[in-house]
Structures are given as C-alpha cells and as structure tokens.
Write a protein that holds these residues in place. Structure first.
Motif, PDB file in Angstrom:
ATOM      1  N   HIS A  57      65.452 -31.203  54.034  1.00  0.00           N
ATOM      2  CA  HIS A  57      65.911 -31.328  52.644  1.00  0.00           C
ATOM      3  C   HIS A  57      64.705 -31.399  51.707  1.00  0.00           C
ATOM      4  CE1 HIS A  57      67.340 -33.403  49.001  1.00  0.00           C
ATOM      5  NE2 HIS A  57      68.456 -32.747  49.223  1.00  0.00           N
ATOM      6  N   PHE A  58      63.708 -32.195  52.077  1.00  0.00           N
ATOM      7  CA  PHE A  58      62.498 -32.324  51.253  1.00  0.00           C
ATOM      8  C   PHE A  58      61.733 -31.000  51.183  1.00  0.00           C
ATOM      9  CE2 PHE A  58      57.850 -32.922  51.512  1.00  0.00           C
ATOM     10  CZ  PHE A  58      57.613 -33.354  50.212  1.00  0.00           C
ATOM     11  N   LEU A  59      61.511 -30.373  52.346  1.00  0.00           N
ATOM     12  CA  LEU A  59      60.710 -29.159  52.388  1.00  0.00           C
ATOM     13  C   LEU A  59      61.380 -28.013  51.636  1.00  0.00           C
ATOM     14  CD1 LEU A  59      59.620 -29.438  56.124  1.00  0.00           C
ATOM     15  CD2 LEU A  59      58.075 -29.551  54.157  1.00  0.00           C
ATOM     16  N   LEU A  60      62.713 -27.923  51.729  1.00  0.00           N
ATOM     17  CA  LEU A  60      63.432 -26.869  51.015  1.00  0.00           C
ATOM     18  C   LEU A  60      63.549 -27.177  49.527  1.00  0.00           C
ATOM     19  CD1 LEU A  60      66.197 -26.112  53.654  1.00  0.00           C
ATOM     20  CD2 LEU A  60      64.311 -24.615  52.980  1.00  0.00           C
ATOM     21  N   TYR A  61      63.706 -28.450  49.194  1.00  0.00           N
ATOM     22  CA  TYR A  61      63.772 -28.843  47.777  1.00  0.00           C
ATOM     23  C   TYR A  61      62.473 -28.458  47.062  1.00  0.00           C
ATOM     24  CZ  TYR A  61      64.182 -31.777  43.618  1.00  0.00           C
ATOM     25  OH  TYR A  61      64.221 -32.237  42.324  1.00  0.00           O
ATOM     26  N   GLU A  62      61.342 -28.631  47.746  1.00  0.00           N
ATOM     27  CA  GLU A  62      60.057 -28.223  47.163  1.00  0.00           C
ATOM     28  C   GLU A  62      60.045 -26.727  46.829  1.00  0.00           C
ATOM     29  OE1 GLU A  62      56.300 -30.850  48.543  1.00  0.00           O
ATOM     30  OE2 GLU A  62      57.023 -29.415  50.021  1.00  0.00           O
ATOM     31  N   LYS A  63      60.763 -25.945  47.624  1.00  0.00           N
ATOM     32  CA  LYS A  63      60.803 -24.496  47.421  1.00  0.00           C
ATOM     33  C   LYS A  63      61.932 -24.079  46.488  1.00  0.00           C
ATOM     34  CE  LYS A  63      60.282 -21.972  51.131  1.00  0.00           C
ATOM     35  NZ  LYS A  63      59.042 -21.242  50.769  1.00  0.00           N
ATOM     36  N   GLY A  64      62.661 -25.065  45.945  1.00  0.00           N
ATOM     37  CA  GLY A  64      63.746 -24.757  45.036  1.00  0.00           C
ATOM     38  C   GLY A  64      64.998 -24.296  45.737  1.00  0.00           C
ATOM     39  N   MET A  70      56.653 -26.614  57.410  1.00  0.00           N
ATOM     40  CA  MET A  70      55.390 -27.344  57.282  1.00  0.00           C
ATOM     41  C   MET A  70      54.194 -26.402  57.344  1.00  0.00           C
ATOM     42  SD  MET A  70      55.635 -30.813  59.582  1.00  0.00           S
ATOM     43  CE  MET A  70      53.841 -30.771  59.674  1.00  0.00           C
ATOM     44  N   ASN A  71      54.267 -25.423  58.263  1.00  0.00           N
ATOM     45  CA  ASN A  71      53.155 -24.497  58.442  1.00  0.00           C
ATOM     46  C   ASN A  71      52.829 -23.731  57.167  1.00  0.00           C
ATOM     47  OD1 ASN A  71      54.081 -23.536  61.861  1.00  0.00           O
ATOM     48  ND2 ASN A  71      52.922 -25.283  61.126  1.00  0.00           N
ATOM     49  N   ILE A  72      53.856 -23.354  56.408  1.00  0.00           N
ATOM     50  CA  ILE A  72      53.613 -22.541  55.210  1.00  0.00           C
ATOM     51  C   ILE A  72      53.445 -23.400  53.957  1.00  0.00           C
ATOM     52  CG2 ILE A  72      54.854 -20.571  56.176  1.00  0.00           C
ATOM     53  CD1 ILE A  72      57.230 -21.275  54.396  1.00  0.00           C
ATOM     54  N   ARG A  73      53.627 -24.710  54.085  1.00  0.00           N
ATOM     55  CA  ARG A  73      53.536 -25.591  52.922  1.00  0.00           C
ATOM     56  C   ARG A  73      52.073 -25.762  52.511  1.00  0.00           C
ATOM     57  NH1 ARG A  73      52.677 -31.053  51.560  1.00  0.00           N
ATOM     58  NH2 ARG A  73      54.087 -31.771  49.907  1.00  0.00           N
ATOM     59  N   PRO A  74      51.719 -25.519  51.255  1.00  0.00           N
ATOM     60  CA  PRO A  74      50.336 -25.745  50.817  1.00  0.00           C
ATOM     61  C   PRO A  74      50.007 -27.232  50.790  1.00  0.00           C
ATOM     62  CG  PRO A  74      51.724 -25.199  48.948  1.00  0.00           C
ATOM     63  CD  PRO A  74      52.572 -25.001  50.172  1.00  0.00           C
ATOM     64  N   ALA A  75      48.743 -27.529  50.794  1.00  0.00           N
ATOM     65  CA  ALA A  75      48.312 -28.930  50.707  1.00  0.00           C
ATOM     66  C   ALA A  75      48.797 -29.525  49.387  1.00  0.00           C
ATOM     67  CB  ALA A  75      46.795 -29.015  50.805  1.00  0.00           C
ATOM     68  N   HIS A  76      49.491 -30.647  49.493  1.00  0.00           N
ATOM     69  CA  HIS A  76      50.054 -31.294  48.308  1.00  0.00           C
ATOM     70  C   HIS A  76      50.510 -32.683  48.717  1.00  0.00           C
ATOM     71  CE1 HIS A  76      51.542 -31.094  44.198  1.00  0.00           C
ATOM     72  NE2 HIS A  76      52.677 -31.652  44.601  1.00  0.00           N
ATOM     73  N   PRO A  77      50.416 -33.673  47.837  1.00  0.00           N
ATOM     74  CA  PRO A  77      50.856 -35.034  48.199  1.00  0.00           C
ATOM     75  C   PRO A  77      52.310 -35.061  48.669  1.00  0.00           C
ATOM     76  CG  PRO A  77      49.597 -35.085  46.157  1.00  0.00           C
ATOM     77  CD  PRO A  77      49.810 -33.632  46.493  1.00  0.00           C
ATOM     78  N   VAL A  78      52.583 -35.983  49.588  1.00  0.00           N
ATOM     79  CA  VAL A  78      53.925 -36.155  50.151  1.00  0.00           C
ATOM     80  C   VAL A  78      54.403 -37.561  49.820  1.00  0.00           C
ATOM     81  CG1 VAL A  78      55.341 -36.047  52.243  1.00  0.00           C
ATOM     82  CG2 VAL A  78      53.278 -34.618  52.045  1.00  0.00           C
ATOM     83  N   PRO A  79      55.634 -37.727  49.330  1.00  0.00           N
ATOM     84  CA  PRO A  79      56.138 -39.073  49.030  1.00  0.00           C
ATOM     85  C   PRO A  79      56.078 -39.983  50.258  1.00  0.00           C
ATOM     86  CG  PRO A  79      57.609 -37.399  48.138  1.00  0.00           C
ATOM     87  CD  PRO A  79      56.621 -36.677  48.992  1.00  0.00           C
ATOM     88  N   THR A  98      38.889 -21.833  56.418  1.00  0.00           N
ATOM     89  CA  THR A  98      39.498 -22.566  55.303  1.00  0.00           C
ATOM     90  C   THR A  98      39.676 -24.040  55.635  1.00  0.00           C
ATOM     91  OG1 THR A  98      41.826 -22.314  55.961  1.00  0.00           O
ATOM     92  CG2 THR A  98      40.812 -20.487  54.736  1.00  0.00           C
ATOM     93  N   LEU A  99      39.721 -24.348  56.914  1.00  0.00           N
ATOM     94  CA  LEU A  99      39.905 -25.698  57.462  1.00  0.00           C
ATOM     95  C   LEU A  99      41.294 -26.265  57.176  1.00  0.00           C
ATOM     96  CD1 LEU A  99      37.336 -26.863  58.922  1.00  0.00           C
ATOM     97  CD2 LEU A  99      37.452 -28.731  57.296  1.00  0.00           C
ATOM     98  N   LEU A 100      42.207 -25.470  56.672  1.00  0.00           N
ATOM     99  CA  LEU A 100      43.511 -25.974  56.250  1.00  0.00           C
ATOM    100  C   LEU A 100      44.591 -25.822  57.312  1.00  0.00           C
ATOM    101  CD1 LEU A 100      43.620 -24.695  52.554  1.00  0.00           C
ATOM    102  CD2 LEU A 100      42.925 -26.943  53.414  1.00  0.00           C
ATOM    103  N   GLY A 101      44.223 -25.354  58.491  1.00  0.00           N
ATOM    104  CA  GLY A 101      45.213 -25.134  59.522  1.00  0.00           C
ATOM    105  C   GLY A 101      45.788 -23.736  59.443  1.00  0.00           C
ATOM    106  N   CYS A 102      46.613 -23.406  60.422  1.00  0.00           N
ATOM    107  CA  CYS A 102      47.231 -22.076  60.507  1.00  0.00           C
ATOM    108  C   CYS A 102      48.504 -22.041  59.670  1.00  0.00           C
ATOM    109  CB  CYS A 102      47.533 -21.761  61.972  1.00  0.00           C
ATOM    110  SG  CYS A 102      48.504 -20.273  62.231  1.00  0.00           S
ATOM    111  N   PHE A 103      48.630 -21.036  58.798  1.00  0.00           N
ATOM    112  CA  PHE A 103      49.801 -20.910  57.932  1.00  0.00           C
ATOM    113  C   PHE A 103      50.871 -19.977  58.507  1.00  0.00           C
ATOM    114  CE2 PHE A 103      46.915 -22.825  54.973  1.00  0.00           C
ATOM    115  CZ  PHE A 103      47.705 -23.440  54.002  1.00  0.00           C
TER     116      PHE A 103
END
Length: 284
Positions: free
Chosen positions: A38-45, A65-74, A129-134
């Motif tokens: 619900h959270f991950l999809l809500y972020e994507k609208g 999670m894999n495709i989610r950009p770096a961003h704070p999480v509640p 990029t050090l950000l992990g695999c997308f």
C-alpha cells in the motif's frame, strides 16, 4: 579518489541496529506485505487491493523496493518492514562463523548465502552508483543484499554519494549498517567489469577492493569480514583469476599485519567457486 570513512561516517548512522520482535505467523507476514505494498504503490500514485498469494505479494514488495529511488521512509513503515525482514532472516537461518571451514592465517571458506553469515561485516559487489540494483527481482548479489537489508540501505548509500559528489571508483569501499541482515555492517565495494581480456589495471583494481575492505575493517576494529566473489558473475572476471587475486591479496595483507586478529571468510555460492577456493586454500 572518493571521500574517506572519516569524511562520511557522520552523514549516516552506524550504531548497532535494533532487532525487532519477529512475526509468529504467515498471516501476520501477509498483512505486513499488504501494508508495505500500500505504501509503495501510494508513492507511485496507485491504489490497489491485494488478493494474491503471500509469495506473490512478497515478490512484489521486493520488485517495488528495487525500483524505488532513495527517499525517506516513514518510521511506521520501517517498523513493519523491519519486523517482516528480520522474521525472514531468522527463518532462513543465521550461519555462525563456527560453521566455516578454517584454514591457515585466519582464512575461512563457507559455501552458501552471504546474507545469512553472522560476521561483523559482509562485502557487497556494488556498482559505481552505490545505490543497489534497480532491476526488479534481479538475482545479483547487490540486489539481494539491498532487498533483504531494507530500504534504509539505499538511503544511506545515497547520502554518502551526495557527500562525495561523484560516482564510486573501482577499488574503493563504503560502509553502511547491515540493518535486517545478521551482519553489523555491509562494505560496498566496486570491482572492475571485464568486457574482453583482463588487463593489469583491472587486476590492480580488484586487489584494491580487497585491500580497501581489509584496511577499513581493521580501522573499525572488526573481528570478522566475509567476502563474496567480487567481480565474478555479471562483471565477468574469470573465477580462477579472481580467486587467486582474492586469496593472494588477503594472505599478503595478513602477513603484513601479524598483530591483526581479523578473520576473513571467503563466501562462495556456486559449486565451481567452492572448488576453486578449496584448491587454493589447501595449498596455503
């Protein structure tokens, strides 16, 4: 050269990560997946109802999670994620260092999933990029480590990269917490990618990966570190050459640091790598 540990260690939190109370039932784990989706999809609208199996929902959590950009999480979402991921860590089983086969000079070999090892640190084969695999659900070690550690790891890496101001160079290492993995820390090291023949520069870069990890572990006063087979797999470094560089570099470092009690574990996942490392370590 990138920034040093002293220049970024205060940008992220490296204190021990608290372990949550694990879930008891599959129903609780399924409900956690619902909340995370619900959270991950809500972020994507997007809004969706979930009637899939637990396995399908859990795989979708990973993929989003894999495709989610770096961003704070509640905090409340992290609490749900951490309970679910730590429950999965416990169910996979934590591998203690006593299970490793030990050779001379404090060198060890363990065949299996590196995310199960209860070492002070494990080494991730990171990209520049050090950000992990997308790539959603990709089974490279970079994706697996980030996917099992939690969303916090990508955020930490993004903070370090922002502080550095450029992508990571081959042979360097950065440190984050291990979060929901058994290890305390993950060392993210970027090895060379082989397109044709292996060059001497690429051999030197791979040696630098191992040296930077060992020096960082010693600086931090760690007692154990587990290496994956850096630069093999999708980076195409021939496994025999990579294993010789890995073991030779670590052995030379150990001989130059006789006072160090650092235990070094070579983790292999494929039988072919286990055979190569076993042969080399038996000759040391």
């Amino acid at each position: 050269m990138g920034i040093s540990f002293s220049e970024y260690k205060d940008v992220i939190d490296l204190t021990p990560y608290p372990r949550p109370v694990p879930y008891d039932t599959q129903e609780e784990m399924s409900a956690a997946c619902d909340e995370l989706l619900h959270f991950l999809l809500y972020e994507k609208g997007t809004i969706a109802a979930f009637s899939a199996t637990y396995e399908n929902k859990r795989e979708n959590v990973r993929r989003y999670m894999n495709i989610r950009p770096a961003h704070p999480v509640p905090a409340e979402i992290l609490a749900v994620q951490d309970r679910l991921f730590w429950t999965e860590t416990l169910r996979r089983g934590i591998a203690e260092l006593s299970e490793c086969r030990e050779y001379s000079h404090g060198l060890c070999l363990w065949e299996g999933d590196i995310t199960r090892i209860n070492a002070d640190a494990i080494v991730n084969a990171a990209n520049k990029t050090l950000l992990g695999c997308f790539l959603p659900g990709h089974n490279c070690i970079d994706n697996i480590i980030h996917s099992r550690a939690g969303m916090q790891m990508r955020n930490d890496c993004a903070k370090i990269m922002s502080e550095q101001g450029k992508t990571e160079e081959c042979g360097n290492t950065k440190v984050t917490r291990g979060y929901n993995l058994p290890c305390r820390y993950v060392f993210h090291s970027v090895g060379p990618m082989i397109l044709r023949e292996v060059t001497e520069e690429q051999r030197a870069q791979l040696r630098s990966c191992y040296l930077s990890v060992l020096n960082q572990a010693e600086e931090m006063g760690l007692k154990s570190v587990a290496f994956c087979c850096l630069s093999t797999g999708v980076f195409n470094f021939p496994r025999e050459d990579a294993a010789e560089i890995a073991t030779g570099t670590v052995l030379n470092w150990k001989l130059r640091h006789p006072e160090s009690g650092l235990k070094v574990i070579f983790d292999t996942y494929l039988k072919e790598d286990t055979q190569v490392y076993t042969h080399i370590l038996n000759m040391i």
